[in-house]
Design an enzyme around this catalytic site. Structure first.
Site, PDB file in Angstrom:
ATOM      1  N   VAL A 141      48.646  45.191  90.011  1.00 43.86           N
ATOM      2  CA  VAL A 141      47.401  45.825  89.569  1.00 43.86           C
ATOM      3  C   VAL A 141      46.266  45.690  90.593  1.00 43.86           C
ATOM      4  CG1 VAL A 141      47.958  45.457  87.132  1.00 43.86           C
ATOM      5  CG2 VAL A 141      46.569  43.759  88.342  1.00 43.86           C
ATOM      6  N   LYS A 142      46.546  45.097  91.754  1.00 45.78           N
ATOM      7  CA  LYS A 142      45.487  44.865  92.731  1.00 45.78           C
ATOM      8  C   LYS A 142      45.210  46.108  93.581  1.00 45.78           C
ATOM      9  CE  LYS A 142      44.724  40.584  91.543  1.00 45.78           C
ATOM     10  NZ  LYS A 142      45.703  40.367  90.468  1.00 45.78           N
TER      11      LYS A 142
END
Length: 405
Positions: free
Chosen positions: A196-197
């Site tokens: 999710v970065k």
């Protein structure tokens, strides 16, 4: 309409890079990892960068490299993801939690008050893409009275002669503090490349090595690289090159097994090459559109995305509502979910989690952390969102607020 919270950015360049790795016949640590490390150095201007298989394993590696052990203390903010403190626990040391400021970042005054002769590391956290006050933290560890309190119990601690500043920059790749990238403001900085970065390798991270003299950052990179490979003197790629005694290796210390494979590095390599020119600009577009809408609402507290010293990399858009309770926030989130928008909360303060409560931490000792948490909703922010998507999200948030409050 269905809007996910944080899908990975996968375009044809990412697919091509991964396919290239698969077709090369080499999928574990090799040339793609090396190329990604070079790109991280190019982005951050850090002397060296070491790719690992997660932020958490990178933090454990650095704490062990520095000689952190049972009886030692590491200062961390109470408002962060649990991995920050779990890395400390994995080394047998004690996480000393301190409160945060209204901007979510660690409070330097609380840090200074928490230092003892057992303190070996301070681990500030950049939340939501916003850097912490690095000048204040660095001033603390270089204060002569604090340095005199420091008790070295390992070779690297003797060499540094003070508390190590280990930046949890899981959220802040590409962010700026005083016009310089995160990655060069602490002795060691660790980024996360989790799914999710802003930049992802599916799972992974990068350790930026920025140690002062007398450390040799090239030499420490080589040592830490061995740490990622069980303390083995040759990686599989080197051994595979053939010829003579190339297969021979030694185990020189009790390392870990936390290297990043090439097939993962390929994803991040394709993304980082267009990160500042495209991906971060798209995140900025979304953040500014949120700002434009919510700045007109007297019930909304906007996150800081830029101030006199800091520029966020727009990892999260952490919106807070004024004068609401945790229960009201949760009801808002239920309504938002019913409208097809996936939102989140960053984070549940660690003293509220069972593991840490059982260890004796009490959220009542961290009032700012709780106040931030109880009013926060993280909104979707990623390049694939259209302006129409963002407008829909804004309207759903306002509708939820009006319905609940």
């Amino acid at each position: 309409m269905k809007i996910p919270f944080s899908p990975p950015f996968v375009d044809q360049d990412v697919i091509n890079e991964v396919v290239d790795t698969l077709e090369s016949g080499w999928i574990t640590t090799g040339p793609k990892v090396k190329a990604l490390e070079e790109e991280v150095c190019k982005l951050t201007h850090a002397p060296r960068a070491l790719a690992v298989n997660s932020w958490t394993s990178g933090a454990i590696l650095i704490l062990k490299w520095f000689g952190v052990k049972e009886g030692d203390e590491v200062i961390v903010p109470a408002y962060t993801y649990s991995a920050t403190a779990l890395a400390v626990l994995h080394c047998g040391a004690t996480p000393v939690m301190v409160d945060v400021k209204d901007d979510f970042t660690i409070d330097p005054e609380k840090v200074k008050a928490a230092i003892t002769s057992k303190t070996k590391v301070i681990m500030p956290v950049d939340i939501a893409g916003l850097p912490c006050d690095y000048d204040a933290v660095n001033d603390i560890v270089n204060d002569p009275s604090i340095k005199n309190l420091f008790t070295a119990t390992s070779e690297n601690q003797e060499k540094l002669g003070r508390i190590l500043v280990l930046s949890d920059a899981a959220h802040s790749v590409g962010a700026l503090y005083k016009d310089k990238q995160t990655g060069v403001w602490a002795d060691i900085t660790i980024f996360s490349f989790h799914a999710v970065k802003n930049i992802t390798t599916s799972e992974g991270g990068a350790i930026c090595i920025n140690l002062p003299k007398p450390f040799d950052n090239d030499a420490e990179y080589a040592t830490m690289r061995l740490w990622t490979l069980n303390g083995q003197t040759k990686d599989a790629f080197t051994k595979s090159q053939g010829g003579g005694s190339s297969w021979k290796y030694d185990i020189v210390f009790q390392g870990l097994k936390v290297n990043m494979p090439d097939v993962c590095a390929a994803i991040g390599l394709a993304q980082i090459r267009k990160y500042t020119s495209q991906l971060m600009e798209e995140r900025k577009r979304v953040a500014e559109r949120y700002h434009s809408f919510f700045s007109q609402k007297n019930w909304a507290q906007l996150p800081i995305i830029k101030d006199s010293d800091r520029t966020s990399c727009y990892h999260l858009y952490a919106l807070r509502m004024n004068d609401i309770t945790e229960e009201q926030r949760d009801k808002m989130m239920e309504h938002i979910a019913d409208k097809g928008v996936s939102v989140n909360v960053h984070f549940i303060p660690m003293p509220m989690l069972t593991l840490f409560k059982d260890l004796g931490y009490n959220i009542e000792n961290y009032p700012v952390a709780y106040n931030n948490y109880s009013r926060e909703i993280s909104l979707p922010i990623y390049p694939q969102l259209t302006d129409a998507d963002v407008d829909y999200i804004c309207n759903v948030i306002e509708e939820a607020y009006q319905k609940v409050i």
